[in-house]
Design an enzyme around this catalytic site. Structure first.
Site, PDB file in Angstrom:
ATOM      1  N   CYS A   1       0.756  -1.160  -0.189  1.00  0.00           N
ATOM      2  CA  CYS A   1       0.064  -0.048   0.023  1.00  0.00           C
ATOM      3  C   CYS A   1       0.818   1.206  -0.042  1.00  0.00           C
ATOM      4  O   CYS A   1       1.992   1.098   0.061  1.00  0.00           O
ATOM      5  CB  CYS A   1      -0.881  -0.278   1.265  1.00  0.00           C
ATOM      6  SG  CYS A   1      -0.030   0.441   2.910  1.00  0.00           S
TER       7      CYS A   1
ATOM      8  N   ASP B   1     -10.421   2.630 -40.040  1.00  0.00           N
ATOM      9  CA  ASP B   1      -9.957   2.124 -41.506  1.00  0.00           C
ATOM     10  C   ASP B   1     -11.056   1.174 -42.020  1.00  0.00           C
ATOM     11  O   ASP B   1     -11.897   0.956 -41.324  1.00  0.00           O
ATOM     12  CB  ASP B   1      -8.640   1.387 -41.255  1.00  0.00           C
ATOM     13  CG  ASP B   1      -8.074   0.893 -42.448  1.00  0.00           C
ATOM     14  OD1 ASP B   1      -7.924   1.541 -43.589  1.00  0.00           O
ATOM     15  OD2 ASP B   1      -7.511  -0.298 -42.188  1.00  0.00           O
TER      16      ASP B   1
END
Length: 797
Positions: free
Chosen positions: A100, A482
């Site tokens: 942590c 595309d």
């Protein structure tokens, strides 16, 4: 990018990684990440550059946040290999006690500015620290970490994967401490042997459940850091000093219990990545030199080895089918909902499940470099890419904790000194404020939610390369696509062929010979049709690619060009009659490929033959466009094909706007113009492509999406978001996930701050108690953790 595109008849040598549409990988490719760096640095859009490396290399202090699990770091789950910064060496350590920001801050402050240490990378989710250094020995670093009460164990092949497992701590000491705390409350309530019995039971509670907190708190204070352990130590000690024995006992037990539950909850987030690791079996059945089959550790199997895969087994390593036919469930890798048929030459991905027949395949990548391993690497690296919300929360926490601590100090001292207040009463209120001073719930709310979203997307075949993109997805207002290989299958077939001059009997053979030198799908269609008709190949010299137009080369000393309508028009080889003929073919949605003899001796170029090629639209393309429109996302198709062909495909799938004859730079300019419009309304622009000439447009887009089925490795390495198959419906799913993640982030921040505000008000009114403060603070942490983990259960809509 992974493949060449239909707008550009590129030869195999021109593609950086040369993946053809038939999934044939070119193993002589260059592993340089040209697009990656272009994307990261060559444009001024709102990209967060953290995502490139996954961490901040600056050795300065991290936010002074408290016992909460955030996730940052380098991808080390599948092996200890790390990439050193320029001019430095790197060493990776597993630190079990580091999970942590509390520990990260302590380590940064302790060794971040140590001479010879260039940078620190933290992977809190896997408890791994990478030190980039110029030291002859790392003993001072290891000793410095030890002085913080943590053990740094060098990461090696033998222990790299063990970092994900941690033995559970026994619950009975906590249960015993809880019983003692309740006993102290009862003894105080009924005045049993008061004050000695409540004090004795409270001291026993603190000794059983709080010694670790005191030890960590002392280390933090000694190193000038006010983390949750320091704040709790001060608060509990203060409660005992003013005679609040039961209160001190209950606070310590509640804190220890909440920490234990929170650790278990965070393990669920770790399990999201751990579950990916479990997809590939540890052993593979490998063919030996004597012809026998033997079970071998997957990590020991080399590239080129032959592996047998029986029905029901999972693929252990990436490979290519040598013998047999079967259907494989690729859902764990690509998210495809139905099994995919596999035969000789087809790729296999580690983690896929064999459904029916038996296969033999050749290994194409080691276990540490498989598609699955790359996914795990990418997800873990993405955890370190702090999203905008997380950066805001970290900055807020850096200010919030010392401010509340200063307020608590003022509450303890000012009223008694200046207003005649009772010392014990105001000191008690100050201790309550100390418990509230830790922004635990706030800090933990963002990383757990982001990691849950990243893991949920990966399980659906959507690989998101950082929290910044997961958050940006909800702002997507325009999506450029595309055409070939994206909206269409990218495997066109020749439909028309005509010789345009009588004296060109070899025109088809010349065209086929030029086309065969390219891996572009349109040229392949011409070459394949010629092969089927038995047309002989000719020797080609001086071959070269003409980006966005076609190819050229010489046959028997004569120069020829093979390319699209635009190329032949630029060569001046199109007469009005031929133009009309081409336009009629193009209006049918077909792509024109023409062969022309180049100008020679003052003679103009001559069109010798034309070929019509047609592609088919993917079944899922129309559904994907409809879903995007329903989400308010507008669509634009950018194609190098002629406008007629582009319009036909655009109408078939429902695209909002279509542009044909687009060269690579044209696509990039179109994206830049869209971005300029979208950014004025806080919108984002995405680009979907699968080829090398899409790279400039992908670089200009806020979010680059790569179609990954035929170029999975490159897609994972270079894209902002990689679709592990070619299903465009994953993009609206990504947008939905982004919006859902953002909603949960807002809920978590509101919960965390709302509970703080309510309890601050209760404390000021004299209604707040220390045990209630612990319950509210840690309870809020658990609430935001569980709320964030909802993404792992439901994932993508």
């Amino acid at each position: 990018m992974a493949r060449t595109t239909p707008e550009n008849l590129l030869p195999p040598s021109s593609a950086a990684r040369g993946h053809g549409h038939d999934h044939e990988h070119s193993h002589g490719h260059d592993h340089s990440h040209g697009h990656d760096h272009d994307h990261r640095h060559d444009h001024d859009h709102d990209h967060d550059h953290d995502h490139d490396h996954g961490h901040d290399h600056a050795p300065g202090p991290a936010p002074a946040s408290c016992g909460c699990g955030t996730t940052c770091g380098t991808p080390l789950t599948v092996g200890p290999a790390v990439v050193a910064l320029a001019g430095t060496r790197s060493a990776a350590y597993r630190i079990e006690a580091m999970d942590c920001p509390t520990e990260e801050t302590l380590i940064r402050n302790k060794i971040g500015n140590m001479a010879g240490v260039a940078a620190l990378d933290f992977n809190l989710m896997q408890r791994v620290l990478t030190v980039h250094h110029k030291l002859d020995s790392l003993d001072p670093v290891v000793k410095a970490i030890a002085s913080l009460g943590m053990k740094a164990e060098p990461l090696s092949d033998d222990n790299a994967e063990s970092a994900v497992a941690e033995p559970g701590k026994p619950w009975w000491p906590l249960a015993l401490a809880g019983a003692a705390a309740i006993g102290a409350e009862v003894a105080e309530w009924f005045q049993v042997a008061a004050p000695y019995l409540p004090a004795a039971l409270a001291l026993a509670t603190v000794l059983i459940s709080g010694l670790g907190v005191y030890r960590k708190g002392w280390i933090a204070v000694r190193n000038g850091n006010l983390n949750i352990n320091a704040l709790m130590s001060i608060a509990v000690t203060g409660a005992m000093v003013i005679g609040q024995w039961p209160e001190a006992a209950m606070v310590m037990v509640l804190f220890a219990l909440a920490e234990r539950i929170e650790a278990a909850s965070l393990d669920r987030a770790r399990n999201a990545v751990r579950g990916l690791m479990a997809m590939a079996p540890e052993q593979a059945t490998v063919l030996q030199a004597d012809g026998t089959w033997q079970a071998v550790e997957a990590r020991a199997v080399g590239v080129g080895a032959t592996v047998r895969l029986r029905p029901g087994e999972r693929v252990a390593l990436d490979g290519r089918v040598l013998r047999g036919q079967s259907a494989l469930d690729q859902a764990p890798i690509t998210g495809e909902s139905v099994p995919v048929d596999k035969a000789q030459g087809d790729p296999l991905y580690a983690g896929s499940i064999n459904q029916s027949g038996e296969l033999e395949y050749a290994v194409t990548a080691p276990a540490t470099d498989s598609t699955l391993a790359r996914i795990i690497h990418a997800v873990e690296a993405a955890q370190g890419s702090r999203a905008p919300t997380q950066r805001f929360v970290d900055q807020f926490a850096r200010i919030y904790t010392p401010v509340v601590f200063a307020i608590a100090l003022g509450v303890a001292v000012v009223p008694p000194l200046l207003l005649g207040g009772a010392w014990l009463a105001w000191i008690y209120k100050a201790l309550v404020l100390l418990v509230i001073a830790c922004p635990c719930a706030l800090v933990i709310s963002t990383p757990v939610t982001i990691v849950s979203g990243l893991a949920a997307a990966a399980r659906r075949g959507i690989l998101i390369k950082g929290g910044v993109y997961l958050e940006q997805g909800r702002h997507l207002s325009w999506l450029a696509l595309d055409k070939t290989g994206t909206l269409t299958h990218g495997k066109p077939a020749q439909t028309d062929m005509a010789l345009l001059v009588d004296d060109a009997p070899q025109a088809r053979a010349i065209a086929a010979s030029l086309a065969a030198r390219s891996d572009h799908p349109v040229s392949r269609a011409v070459a394949t049709a010629a092969d089927a008709d038995g047309v002989a190949r000719l020797e080609v010299s001086d071959f070269a690619a003409l980006p966005g137009q076609g190819v050229r080369g010489a046959v028997d000393g004569v120069a020829y060009s093979l390319g699209n309508h635009r190329l032949i028009h630029d060569l001046g080889a199109c007469s009005p009659a031929l133009e009309a003929r081409l336009e009629a073919i193009e209006r049918q949605g077909k792509t024109i490929v023409m062969l022309a003899a180049m100008p020679d001796g003052g003679r103009p170029a001559r069109a010798l033959a034309l070929f019509g090629v047609a592609d088919t639209v993917r079944e899922t393309s129309r559904q994907a466009i409809e879903q995007l429109h329903a989400l308010g996302v507008k669509t634009l198709m950018l194609s190098g094909d002629n406008p007629h062909t582009a319009d036909a495909i655009g109408q078939a799938v429902g695209i909002d706007e279509v542009r044909g004859n687009q060269l690579p730079q044209d696509k990039a300019d179109a994206i830049a113009a869209l971005a300029g419009q979208a950014h004025t309304h806080a919108g984002k622009v995405g680009m979907v492509g699968d080829g090398i000439n899409d790279a400039p447009a992908l670089a200009r887009a806020d979010i680059g999406f790569a179609m990954g089925a035929a170029g999975t490795d490159t897609a994972i390495e270079t894209a902002d978001v990689a679709l592990m198959d070619d299903d465009l419906r994953k993009i609206p799913a990504f947008v939905q996930l982004s919006r859902r993640t953002s909603s949960i982030l807002r809920q978590n921040i509101a919960l965390a701050l709302g509970i703080k505000v309510v309890f601050l008000a209760l404390t000021v009114m004299g209604m707040g108690t220390m045990w209630m403060a612990v319950f509210a603070d840690m309870g809020a942490s658990l609430l935001v953790v569980f709320n964030g983990l909802r993404l792992t259960r439901k994932g993508v809509a």
